[in-house]
Design an enzyme around this catalytic site. Structure first.
Site, mmCIF file in Angstrom:
data_model
loop_
_atom_site.group_PDB
_atom_site.id
_atom_site.type_symbol
_atom_site.label_atom_id
_atom_site.label_comp_id
_atom_site.label_asym_id
_atom_site.label_seq_id
_atom_site.Cartn_x
_atom_site.Cartn_y
_atom_site.Cartn_z
ATOM 1 N N GLY A 174 -88.905 26.157 -43.044
ATOM 2 C CA GLY A 174 -89.287 24.703 -43.063
ATOM 3 C C GLY A 174 -90.033 24.393 -44.476
ATOM 4 N N PHE A 175 -90.468 22.959 -44.697
ATOM 5 C CA PHE A 175 -90.524 22.520 -46.039
ATOM 6 C C PHE A 175 -92.079 23.133 -46.586
ATOM 7 C CE2 PHE A 175 -92.719 18.674 -48.069
ATOM 8 C CZ PHE A 175 -92.560 19.080 -49.137
ATOM 9 N N ILE A 176 -92.846 22.884 -45.496
ATOM 10 C CA ILE A 176 -94.398 23.483 -45.743
ATOM 11 C C ILE A 176 -94.356 25.013 -45.343
ATOM 12 C CG2 ILE A 176 -96.647 23.632 -44.991
ATOM 13 C CD1 ILE A 176 -96.220 20.412 -44.198
ATOM 14 N N TYR A 186 -94.264 12.606 -30.490
ATOM 15 C CA TYR A 186 -94.445 13.422 -31.403
ATOM 16 C C TYR A 186 -95.886 13.902 -31.618
ATOM 17 C CZ TYR A 186 -95.259 15.701 -36.265
ATOM 18 O OH TYR A 186 -95.835 16.506 -37.174
ATOM 19 N N LYS A 238 -98.757 17.088 -30.455
ATOM 20 C CA LYS A 238 -99.759 17.479 -31.543
ATOM 21 C C LYS A 238 -101.074 17.440 -31.032
ATOM 22 C CE LYS A 238 -96.909 19.428 -34.756
ATOM 23 N NZ LYS A 238 -97.376 21.047 -34.956
#
Length: 338
Positions: free
Chosen positions: A11-13, A152, A156
Site C-alpha cells: 500500500g501507499f503508506i 470506514y 477504525k
C-alpha cells in the site's frame, strides 16, 4: 538486525514505511493481499522497489485465520506495524462488508497473533476520520470520539477499542496512530491529490466538494512514516510522558495523532497543483459528499512529547511538486493514466 512485520506493505503508506525501515537497517517482512480496490500494478511496482535480501514478501490476506499468528511465530518480529485495511470513506457506503472482513477480522487476526507471540511493540493504523462530527479543533487524542460519519471510520474506532482490550488483557505494548490526509509519490489513485493531478494534466475538470470550503491537515508521506518509524522505539509503559498523553490508565495502550499540525484550504492545495503542473485547474464545484467532513486539524503536541522533537513539515507546495514529478515519470504525463 531488528525485524519488523509490516501488513499492507504494498500500500501507499506501507511501501514508504517499509522502504524507510530497510534504509535504517531493519529486516522487513511485508504482508499484502494485492486487492483490486485500485491498480494492482501500482502495488506490485511498489513491492518491486523494496526487493532485496532484507525484504521478504508474503502475498496473502491478513484476515486468513491463523496466518499472521504462524508468520509471527516463525519470524519473531520485534515490531509489528499493522497498516493493512480496506480504505476509503465513500467506498464504505457502497461495500461495508469489505470493511468488516479487512478492518475488523484482519485486525482481530493481528491481535490474536500478538497475544500468542508478543512483540516489543504493536503499532496499528487508525484515522483522523474517527473524530467524525467533532467541531473542536485542533483534534486532540484525549477528546471523546463517538460520532463517526462513515462506516470506514466506525471500523477504525472499533480497531482502537479492540486493541485496547488486548493490551489490557495480555499486556501487549500498543500504539494506535491516527493519520490525517496523506499524500505524496506512489500515492493512491482514489485520493484527491492523484485525481486532481490526473485531471489537470489531461485538461479535465476536477470535482471540488463543499464548493471548495474544505480544510485539511495535509501530511506528506515521508514526514508521516518518519513519525511511525520513530514511534517504534517509544512503546507505551506505565507512566504518561506529559499532561497531553493519551496513555490508558489500565493498559499499555496509547493513541497518537500523526499529522502536519495545520489546516490548509483546499484552494491553496489546488493552487500548489497548478504551480507544479504549469496548468490551470477547471473546478467543478459540488455539494459535500455523504460521510465527509469539512475540516481536519491535528494537535501534534503528544507526538512531539514522545519523540522529543517535532516531525518535518513539508509544505504543500514542495510536496505537490514532488508528487507531480513522480506522476509524470511514472505515467508519462497524461498519456498512460490508469
Amino acid at each position: 538486525m531488528k525485524r519488523a512485520l509490516v501488513t499492507g506493505s504494498a500500500g501507499f503508506i506501507g511501501y514508504h514505511l517499509s522502504k524507510l525501515l530497510l534504509e535504517r537497517g531493519w529486516q522487513v517482512t511485508g504482508l499484502d493481499v494485492f486487492s483490486d480496490y485500485y491498480d494492482v500494478g501500482l502495488k506490485r511496482r511498489r513491492h518491486e522497489m523494496l526487493a532485496g535480501s532484507a525484504f521478504a514478501e508474503v502475498e496473502a490476506s491478513v484476515a486468513t485465520p491463523g496466518l499472521v499468528r504462524d508468520l509471527m511465530a516463525d519470524e519473531r518480529p520485534d515490531a509489528v506495524i499493522h497498516l493493512a485495511a480496506q480504505a476509503g470513506v465513500r467506498h464504505s457506503i457502497d461495500a461495508p462488508r469489505e470493511y468488516v472482513e479487512a478492518n475488523l477480522l484482519g485486525s482481530y487476526e493481528v491481535l490474536e497473533a500478538a497475544r500468542a507471540t508478543t512483540p516489543s511493540h504493536l503499532l496499528l493504523a487508525s484515522t483522523s476520520s474517527v473524530y467524525g462530527a467533532s467541531t473542536e479543533m485542533p483534534y486532540r487524542e484525549t477528546m471523546k470520539v463517538d460520532t463517526q460519519m462513515s462506516f470506514y471510520a466506525a471500523t477504525k474506532k472499533a480497531n482502537e477499542a479492540m486493541a485496547h482490550s488486548y493490551a489490557h488483557l495480555y499486556g501487549i505494548p500498543t500504539t494506535m496512530f491516527r493519520f490525517f490526509t496523506v499524500y505524496g509519490p506512489w500515492g493512491r489513485p482514489d485520493m484527491a491529490p492523484f485525481k486532481f493531478v490526473r485531471a489537470v494534466l489531461a485538461n479535465e475538470p476536477i470535482d471540488v466538494y463543499n464548493h471548495g470550503r474544505m480544510l485539511r491537515d495535509f501530511t506528506y508521506v515521508s514526514d508521516l512514516v518518519q513519525g511511525i518509524a520513530d514511534l517504534i522505539d517509544v512503546p507505551p509503559g506505565s507512566e504518561p510522558v506529559s499532561e497531553r498523553d493519551s496513555l490508558s490508565p489500565v493498559a499499555p495502550h496509547r493513541i497518537v495523532n500523526i499529522g502536519n499540525g495545520e489546516t490548509i484550504e483546499l484552494g491553496r492545495f489546488i493552487e500548489a497543483i497548478e504551480a507544479a503542473t504549469g496548468k490551470t485547474a477547471r473546478r467543478n464545484l459540488m455539494d459535500m459528499q455523504p460521510g465527509d467532513v469539512s475540516a481536519t486539524w491535528a494537535d501534534t503536541g503528544l507526538l512531539t512529547d514522545l519523540l522529543g522533537h517535532p516531525l518535518p513539515r513539508t509544505s504543500v507546495e514542495d510536496g505537490m511538486r514532488s508528487f507531480v514529478d513522480w506522476y509524470r515519470a511514472e505515467y508519462d504525463g497524461a498519456a498512460a493514466i490508469p
